[in-house]
Design a protein around this motif. Structure first.
Motif, PDB file in Angstrom:
ATOM      1  N   THR A 141     -42.904 -75.730  24.041  1.00  0.00           N
ATOM      2  CA  THR A 141     -43.607 -76.708  24.895  1.00  0.00           C
ATOM      3  C   THR A 141     -44.740 -76.064  25.706  1.00  0.00           C
ATOM      4  OG1 THR A 141     -42.180 -76.384  26.820  1.00  0.00           O
ATOM      5  CG2 THR A 141     -41.460 -78.031  25.210  1.00  0.00           C
ATOM      6  N   HIS A 142     -44.744 -74.734  25.797  1.00  0.00           N
ATOM      7  CA  HIS A 142     -45.822 -74.082  26.550  1.00  0.00           C
ATOM      8  C   HIS A 142     -47.159 -74.142  25.812  1.00  0.00           C
ATOM      9  CE1 HIS A 142     -42.721 -71.311  28.799  1.00  0.00           C
ATOM     10  NE2 HIS A 142     -42.434 -72.581  28.866  1.00  0.00           N
ATOM     11  N   TYR A 143     -47.110 -74.538  24.562  1.00  0.00           N
ATOM     12  CA  TYR A 143     -48.327 -74.511  23.746  1.00  0.00           C
ATOM     13  C   TYR A 143     -48.578 -75.885  23.131  1.00  0.00           C
ATOM     14  CZ  TYR A 143     -47.008 -69.698  24.431  1.00  0.00           C
ATOM     15  OH  TYR A 143     -46.628 -68.518  25.019  1.00  0.00           O
ATOM     16  N   PRO A 144     -48.949 -76.867  23.951  1.00  0.00           N
ATOM     17  CA  PRO A 144     -49.082 -78.232  23.437  1.00  0.00           C
ATOM     18  C   PRO A 144     -50.196 -78.382  22.401  1.00  0.00           C
ATOM     19  CG  PRO A 144     -49.854 -78.081  25.723  1.00  0.00           C
ATOM     20  CD  PRO A 144     -49.220 -76.772  25.387  1.00  0.00           C
ATOM     21  N   MET A 202     -55.041 -75.711  32.299  1.00  0.00           N
ATOM     22  CA  MET A 202     -53.988 -74.940  31.629  1.00  0.00           C
ATOM     23  C   MET A 202     -54.416 -73.480  31.660  1.00  0.00           C
ATOM     24  SD  MET A 202     -51.284 -75.613  29.334  1.00  0.00           S
ATOM     25  CE  MET A 202     -51.689 -76.760  28.026  1.00  0.00           C
ATOM     26  N   TYR A 250     -52.958 -69.241  31.100  1.00  0.00           N
ATOM     27  CA  TYR A 250     -51.914 -68.332  30.615  1.00  0.00           C
ATOM     28  C   TYR A 250     -52.079 -66.971  31.272  1.00  0.00           C
ATOM     29  CZ  TYR A 250     -50.967 -71.782  26.992  1.00  0.00           C
ATOM     30  OH  TYR A 250     -50.630 -72.930  26.326  1.00  0.00           O
ATOM     31  N   TYR A 279     -48.636 -70.637  32.349  1.00  0.00           N
ATOM     32  CA  TYR A 279     -47.525 -70.097  31.571  1.00  0.00           C
ATOM     33  C   TYR A 279     -47.690 -68.589  31.395  1.00  0.00           C
ATOM     34  CZ  TYR A 279     -46.551 -74.959  30.355  1.00  0.00           C
ATOM     35  OH  TYR A 279     -46.257 -76.285  30.413  1.00  0.00           O
ATOM     36  N   TYR A 288     -58.484 -71.743  21.115  1.00  0.00           N
ATOM     37  CA  TYR A 288     -58.573 -72.977  20.322  1.00  0.00           C
ATOM     38  C   TYR A 288     -60.019 -73.478  20.220  1.00  0.00           C
ATOM     39  CZ  TYR A 288     -53.657 -72.800  21.775  1.00  0.00           C
ATOM     40  OH  TYR A 288     -52.371 -72.388  22.067  1.00  0.00           O
TER      41      TYR A 288
END
Lengths: 165, 468
Positions: free
Chosen positions: A16-19, B131, B133, B174, B215
């Motif tokens: 889920t950390h990588y939607p 988001m 990381y 994250y 991405y």
């Protein structure tokens, strides 16, 4: 290879950390599996590939690239001795010698692709690691997830005594 | 109220503790309560009421330069996100800390994780990322756990998640663990790794992360220490922060000293306000008794080595030439670059007169041969050749021609690869040969002609220790 429910739960949570892209979860999943089993066996590669909808080679190429992933079983306690300059100046090669002697490990058959050597009783395994980022307190090493600073060769017995269980 | 530090860990009077203010404090722990008790997350609360552009302006005004290695201005990096961008923006904290000689991020992560998270959250807000990381190296398992706990605590308090501090800004952070590869510290390699692939760096152009990153979306990659500075820039104001340090070399930075000094360790200094002499003689207590200085690598193992007796001739803006000895070099970005090396990641490795330069170079070449990702031929093959030749030199099995050959190989890598690893691996060899050619040649033997010595270094290296 049987994955316990608690591990499967962690795996699903990690995804889920990588939607945006499930493929991003390759490293986290491999870490969870290696942490549980000690190494990545071929079946695990297929499991991760299936879980993340990838080809097995897309997982295997990751396993073979990163020094942090192992394809063979280490000892119960896996030791990583920092080999790089500052630790080497502080005596990490001597520490490696001393640890090998104390655990009966023979490193003569190791090379770049097979860096890990295991003791005859399977309790300890050892490899050199590149810079562990604690250059000011060398020589340093890790035993499983524990980090140890300023382990000069004379501290070998004390270090190993912590891992007798 | 003076802060109490643990005995033996007190900062040197010439230090200026900003980022490391809480490192080694007696009454400190990495918990949320402790952080909040000293004004934690106040800057984030302020940030979310500001215009993102205003934060970027403050960071640009501060003059902050990236602390990971390249020294590129952080605020300027942030403005490289295309203005007409419609894709999501990502921010990645580079916690791969893997440049040999560098050990600063370890202490921030272990002892003051909330400082990093607050700095990151402010930075994410400024660049419009929802988001983020933290790419942390696999060898910091405890660090990863501490960060995950800190992130959970920040969630509970509403500093992360939906509607941060009562605003309509959402952010998730994250932790992503690497797997022991040095190349993941290179930002495009890091992005490939975060995408679940082998970390082969991408070619620039076109793949500048700020435009085509994670991405294929705009991505900002900043070092741990750089992101922590953002919190202090907001607290002090960019102009006030810029008064720290020296012009074009603003703020503080953490210098990590290892090798042959009495007190190796980390020292936070105002950039350029402290000289090499003050760092090594005053802060680190000088060299060991009876030893003299031979060489210093000033900015992580990839930085070119400086010889103790070199005199650096620096051109001044007014056309005059200023002469500096190694001890006079101010610890900044620009002067070290003018001396032919780089400040890099702040990792200073000191070598005294007992060290064999052949042995030191061999150790580094082993590192780079192990860590080359293998994507570009000059680096993949060249780093291994350099290792093999320097294995021979260190073991006394090389011919004098081998030194020349080693130098030739290094210059065949430099500038011919996709990423800066090519320079990183060839600069040590180029500089050690340029500065210690006589010593290296003295270790060779013309009688060894034709007797090639190429055992795998990990086996060969153990007896090599004796040649040190």
């Amino acid at each position: 290879m049987t994955l316990p429910p608690a591990l499967l739960e962690k795996i699903d949570e990690a995804i889920t950390h990588y939607p945006v892209s499930r493929r991003s979860a390759v490293l986290p999943l491999l870490h969870l599996i290696q942490h549980h089993f000690g190494y990545i066996e071929p079946e695990a590669v297929h499991f991760v590939a299936e879980k993340l909808e990838l080809q097995p080679i897309q997982v295997l190429e990751v396993v073979t690239f990163y020094p942090g992933f192992r394809q063979t079983a280490p000892g119960k306690y896996h030791i990583r001795v920092c080999r790089t300059l500052s630790c080497a100046m502080a005596g990490s090669y001597e520490l490696m010698e001393s640890l090998c002697q104390a655990t009966g490990i023979d490193r003569s058959h190791t090379d770049h692709h097979h860096p890990i050597a295991v003791s005859p009783d399977g309790k300890f395994s050892i490899e050199f690691a590149e810079c562990l980022a604690s250059c000011g307190s060398g020589p340093v090493c890790m035993v499983n997830d524990d980090f140890h600073e300023a382990i000069t060769p004379d501290k070998t017995p004390g270090l190993l005594a912590k891992y007798q269980g | 109220m003076a802060i109490q530090y643990k005995p033996g860990k007190e900062p040197h009077p010439k230090e200026h503790r900003l980022i490391f203010r809480n490192v080694d404090r007696v009454d400190w722990n990495p918990s949320m309560e402790r952080f909040l008790a000293e004004g934690g997350y106040e800057q984030l609360k302020k940030a979310v009421t500001m215009e993102p552009k205003a934060i970027i302006e403050e960071v640009k005004t501060s003059g902050l330069r990236g602390r990971g290695g390249a020294g590129f201005p952080t605020g300027v990096k942030w403005t490289f996100i295309p203005p007409n961008n419609t894709k999501p923006v990502y921010l990645i904290c580079n916690a791969d800390e893997s440049e040999p000689g560098t050990f600063k991020d370890r202490y921030i992560i272990h002892q003051d994780p909330h400082q990093l998270i607050e700095g990151m959250a402010i930075s994410c807000f400024a660049v419009g990322a929802h988001m983020a990381y933290i790419y942390i190296r696999e060898e910091f398992p405890e660090g990863a756990q501490i960060l995950e706990k800190a992130i959970a605590e920040a969630h509970e308090k509403g500093f992360l998640g939906k509607g941060i501090c009562g605003s309509n800004y959402d952010l998730e952070i994250y932790v992503h663990r690497g797997a022991g590869a040095y190349i993941c510290g290179e930002e495009t390699g890091l992005i490939e790794s975060l995408e679940g692939k082998r970390p082969y760096p991408r070619i620039k152009p076109p793949y500048f992360p700020a435009a085509l990153g994670l991405y294929m979306c705009p991505t900002i990659v900043n070092n741990v220490e750089s992101l922590c500075h953002v919190k202090h820039i907001l607290e002090m104001g960019g102009a006030e922060y810029a008064k720290l340090g020296t012009p074009r070399n603003n703020g503080t930075r953490i210098v990590c000293v290892s090798g042959d000094v009495q007190r190796p360790g980390y020292y936070e200094i105002q950039v350029g306000k402290v000289t090499m002499s003050e760092v090594i003689r005053d802060m680190c207590g000088g060299l060991k008794p009876g030893r003299s200085l031979k060489a210093i690598i000033p900015g992580g193992s990839s930085a070119k080595v400086l010889r103790a007796d070199e005199v650096f001739k620096l051109k001044q803006p007014d056309g005059s030439v200023k002469e500096l000895t190694i001890w006079d070099i101010p610890m900044d970005f620009d002067t070290i670059a003018q001396c032919g090396s780089m400040a890099g990641s702040g990792g200073v490795i000191v070598m005294d007169d007992t060290r064999s330069m052949a042995w030191v170079l061999n150790n580094l070449n082993n590192f780079y041969a192990h860590e080359s990702c293998g994507q570009c031929t000059p680096c993949r093959e060249g780093s291994l050749w350099m290792k093999k030749i320097s294995d021979r030199i260190a073991a006394g099995n090389a011919t004098p021609e081998d030194v020349q050959q080693l130098e030739n190989v290094a210059y065949q890598i430099d500038g011919k690869t996709i990423c800066a690893f090519g320079e990183a691996c060839s600069w040590p060899t180029e500089s050690f040969i340029a500065k210690f050619r006589g010593e290296l040649i003295a270790q060779t033997d013309s009688g060894k002609q034709g007797k090639i010595f190429n055992r795998e270094s990990q086996v060969a290296a153990a007896p090599l220790a004796a040649t040190r």
